[in-house]
Design an enzyme around this catalytic site. Structure first.
Site, PDB file in Angstrom:
ATOM      1  N   CYS A 149       0.829  -1.209   0.000  1.00 54.05           N
ATOM      2  CA  CYS A 149       0.000   0.000   0.000  1.00 54.05           C
ATOM      3  C   CYS A 149       0.867   1.264   0.000  1.00 54.05           C
ATOM      4  O   CYS A 149       0.699   2.151  -0.839  1.00 54.05           O
ATOM      5  CB  CYS A 149      -0.964  -0.018   1.172  1.00 54.05           C
ATOM      6  SG  CYS A 149      -0.228  -0.475   2.756  1.00 54.05           S
TER       7      CYS A 149
HETATM    8  N1  LIG Z   1      -4.631  -4.031   4.632  1.00 50.27           N
HETATM    9  C1  LIG Z   1      -4.086  -3.362   3.641  1.00 50.27           C
HETATM   10  O1  LIG Z   1      -4.295  -2.163   3.474  1.00 50.27           O
HETATM   11  C2  LIG Z   1      -3.148  -4.064   2.687  1.00 50.27           C
HETATM   12  C3  LIG Z   1      -2.637  -3.345   1.607  1.00 50.27           C
HETATM   13  C4  LIG Z   1      -1.769  -3.967   0.711  1.00 50.27           C
HETATM   14  C5  LIG Z   1      -1.422  -5.289   0.916  1.00 50.27           C
HETATM   15  N2  LIG Z   1      -1.912  -5.960   1.989  1.00 50.27           N
HETATM   16  C6  LIG Z   1      -1.481  -7.349   2.166  1.00 50.27           C
HETATM   17  O2  LIG Z   1      -2.577  -8.215   1.915  1.00 50.27           O
HETATM   18  C7  LIG Z   1      -2.461  -9.364   2.742  1.00 50.27           C
HETATM   19  C8  LIG Z   1      -3.759  -9.493   3.549  1.00 50.27           C
HETATM   20  O3  LIG Z   1      -3.860  -8.321   4.351  1.00 50.27           O
HETATM   21  P1  LIG Z   1      -5.120  -8.021   5.253  1.00 50.27           P
HETATM   22  O4  LIG Z   1      -5.002  -6.618   5.665  1.00 50.27           O
HETATM   23  O5  LIG Z   1      -6.362  -8.483   4.581  1.00 50.27           O
HETATM   24  O6  LIG Z   1      -4.809  -8.983   6.503  1.00 50.27           O
HETATM   25  P2  LIG Z   1      -5.829  -9.614   7.532  1.00 50.27           P
HETATM   26  O7  LIG Z   1      -7.023  -8.735   7.654  1.00 50.27           O
HETATM   27  O8  LIG Z   1      -5.055  -9.977   8.736  1.00 50.27           O
HETATM   28  O9  LIG Z   1      -6.311 -10.953   6.777  1.00 50.27           O
HETATM   29  C9  LIG Z   1      -5.470 -12.055   6.530  1.00 50.27           C
HETATM   30  C10 LIG Z   1      -6.305 -13.224   6.005  1.00 50.27           C
HETATM   31  O10 LIG Z   1      -5.469 -14.378   5.862  1.00 50.27           O
HETATM   32  C11 LIG Z   1      -6.001 -15.454   6.662  1.00 50.27           C
HETATM   33  N3  LIG Z   1      -4.884 -16.241   7.202  1.00 50.27           N
HETATM   34  C12 LIG Z   1      -4.041 -15.931   8.203  1.00 50.27           C
HETATM   35  N4  LIG Z   1      -3.122 -16.908   8.393  1.00 50.27           N
HETATM   36  C13 LIG Z   1      -3.404 -17.849   7.468  1.00 50.27           C
HETATM   37  C14 LIG Z   1      -2.828 -19.105   7.139  1.00 50.27           C
HETATM   38  N5  LIG Z   1      -1.774 -19.590   7.809  1.00 50.27           N
HETATM   39  N6  LIG Z   1      -3.377 -19.821   6.117  1.00 50.27           N
HETATM   40  C15 LIG Z   1      -4.456 -19.361   5.432  1.00 50.27           C
HETATM   41  N7  LIG Z   1      -5.053 -18.159   5.719  1.00 50.27           N
HETATM   42  C16 LIG Z   1      -4.526 -17.437   6.707  1.00 50.27           C
HETATM   43  C17 LIG Z   1      -6.781 -14.761   7.749  1.00 50.27           C
HETATM   44  O11 LIG Z   1      -7.721 -15.628   8.326  1.00 50.27           O
HETATM   45  P3  LIG Z   1      -8.031 -15.458   9.896  1.00 50.27           P
HETATM   46  O12 LIG Z   1      -8.328 -14.005  10.113  1.00 50.27           O
HETATM   47  O13 LIG Z   1      -9.214 -16.335  10.130  1.00 50.27           O
HETATM   48  O14 LIG Z   1      -6.780 -15.893  10.586  1.00 50.27           O
HETATM   49  C18 LIG Z   1      -7.428 -13.646   6.946  1.00 50.27           C
HETATM   50  O15 LIG Z   1      -8.494 -14.153   6.172  1.00 50.27           O
HETATM   51  C19 LIG Z   1      -1.231  -9.153   3.653  1.00 50.27           C
HETATM   52  O16 LIG Z   1      -0.133  -9.825   3.102  1.00 50.27           O
HETATM   53  C20 LIG Z   1      -1.031  -7.654   3.588  1.00 50.27           C
HETATM   54  O17 LIG Z   1       0.301  -7.263   3.803  1.00 50.27           O
HETATM   55  C21 LIG Z   1      -2.786  -5.400   2.869  1.00 50.27           C
END
Ligand SMILES: NC(=O)c1ccc[n+]([C@@H]2O[C@H](COP(=O)([O-])OP(=O)(O)OC[C@H]3O[C@@H](n4cnc5c(N)ncnc54)[C@H](OP(=O)(O)O)[C@@H]3O)[C@@H](O)[C@H]2O)c1
Length: 337
Positions: A149
């Site tokens: 991001c």
């Molecule tokens: N948030 C942002 O603004 C943003 C921007 C750019 C990129 N990203 C990237 O996008 C990715 C997701 O971010 P997010 O913000 O959506 O994170 P998040 O809200 O913490 O969601 C992570 C997801 O992955 C699942 N998960 C966690 N551990 C896992 C495992 N071992 N196996 C399978 N699924 C698993 C979680 O399930 P549970 O919750 O049930 O554990 C949840 O569905 C990250 O790599 C982040 O760096 C995020």
């Protein structure tokens, strides 16, 4: 109709990918998975999807899932994606990974993420999914490393100047402010309401893990090594990133001249909007959209660029869908405007 899956469907980024895809004309969501206690329809987990998408969300089983998708979005934490992506790639499915796992070279990854990469063989074939710079490579990619991001807004705010060799390469300072969804949905004391509300703080000053990603891409644009100064801040908002970027000009230019350069550089790119002289973007101009808005001002020999994005759209899910559209030969803006 393209069959699409989302792994990590219950996270902020995964939910946002689904929100875009349910209204997308060229795809059908066929598979959803996440680490959940109980397998249930996504519309039970997120009632906003009731009547729009009642598909079951299963516990992760990439082998099984790969039989029922053409393309998959991995909205997983870094260090997790690299265990899952190879399963889909082996089954000849396209992968758009939203984590940092395929954005860096393996040695740099080990330094910044603290572990040995587990899928070194696929790193070289990953294309950095910033369409404004790599559109032609994205078209033919099987594995997209969707940008972080902070890097999205920062790189777009700087690239035209480095490409034109119009700034001192050692002078780039990026001051970014992000809303709290940028850190994901998992619980964390530092991200709780009373810690964040009515507060503003800098963190990981010039040692945030997005710094090597910004440096890598800007070095490719410049054709020489770039090392920026990067300070992120957390602000009490849900969504949005505003980056104020300072650059020293190495030739005389005024604001109008710089605006013309940026408009030429991003000509034909539907999601970058360059503001007129005297106007600067605010987060409210881009929130819930896939736009990156940029305002510019020259003062003395310093250029100040202000770049705004929604971290979950242009900074994550929106950009991921933009990449999917390009890979699938669809209109780049489908589902995003
Ligand atoms: N948030 C942002 O603004 C943003 C921007 C750019 C990129 N990203 C990237 O996008 C990715 C997701 O971010 P997010 O913000 O959506 O994170 P998040 O809200 O913490 O969601 C992570 C997801 O992955 C699942 N998960 C966690 N551990 C896992 C495992 N071992 N196996 C399978 N699924 C698993 C979680 O399930 P549970 O919750 O049930 O554990 C949840 O569905 C990250 O790599 C982040 O760096 C995020």
């Amino acid at each position: 109709m393209l069959k699409v899956g989302v792994v990590g469907a219950t996270g902020y980024a995964g939910e946002e990918v689904i929100k875009i895809l349910v209204r997308h004309k060229g795809v059908k969501i066929t598979e959803l998975s996440a680490v959940i206690d109980k397998e249930e329809p996504i519309s039970s987990i997120f009632p906003a999807f009731k009547g729009l998408l009642d598909l079951m969300c299963y516990k992760p089983d990439p082998e099984k899932m790969s039989g029922n998708v053409d393309i998959v979005f991995l909205a997983l934490p870094h260090k997790v994606s690299m265990n899952v992506a190879p399963v889909f790639l082996k089954a000849k499915k396209s992968v758009i990974d939203l984590s940092a796992d395929y954005r860096l070279d393996q040695d740099v990854y080990k330094i910044w993420y603290g572990i040995e990469h587990k899928d070194k063989g696929n790193i070289a074939s990953a294309v950095y999914g910033l369409p404004e710079l790599y559109h032609d490579r994205i078209k033919d990619a099987k594995l997209i490393a969707n940008p972080g991001c902070y890097p999205t807004g920062a790189i777009l705010g700087i690239a035209p100047m480095l490409s034109a060799k119009a700034i001192d390469k050692g002078s780039i300072i990026i001051d970014s402010k992000s809303g709290v969804t940028g850190a994901g949905r998992k619980p964390d004391l530092a991200l709780s309401f009373s810690e964040v509300n009515e507060n503003l703080k800098a963190y990981k000053v010039n040692e945030h893990q997005h710094k090597p990603e910004i440096n890598k891409i800007l070095s490719q644009v410049a054709g020489e090594n770039i090392d920026v100064i990067f300070t992120p801040h957390l602000i009490p908002m849900n969504r949005g990133i505003l980056s104020t970027i300072y650059m020293k000009l190495n030739k005389p230019l005024d604001t109008k001249g710089v605006i013309d350069m940026y408009r030429k550089f991003y000509s034909g790119r539907p999601f970058v909007r360059i503001y007129d002289e005297g106007k600067l973007p605010q987060i409210r101009d881009v929130v819930f959209s896939n736009y990156c808005d940029i305002g510019l001002k020259v003062t003395g020999n310093t250029l100040i660029a202000v770049a705004c994005i929604d971290n979950l759209k242009k900074g994550a899910a929106g950009q991921a869908v933009q990449n999917m559209n390009i890979m699938a030969g669809l209109d780049e803006t489908e589902g995003l405007i």
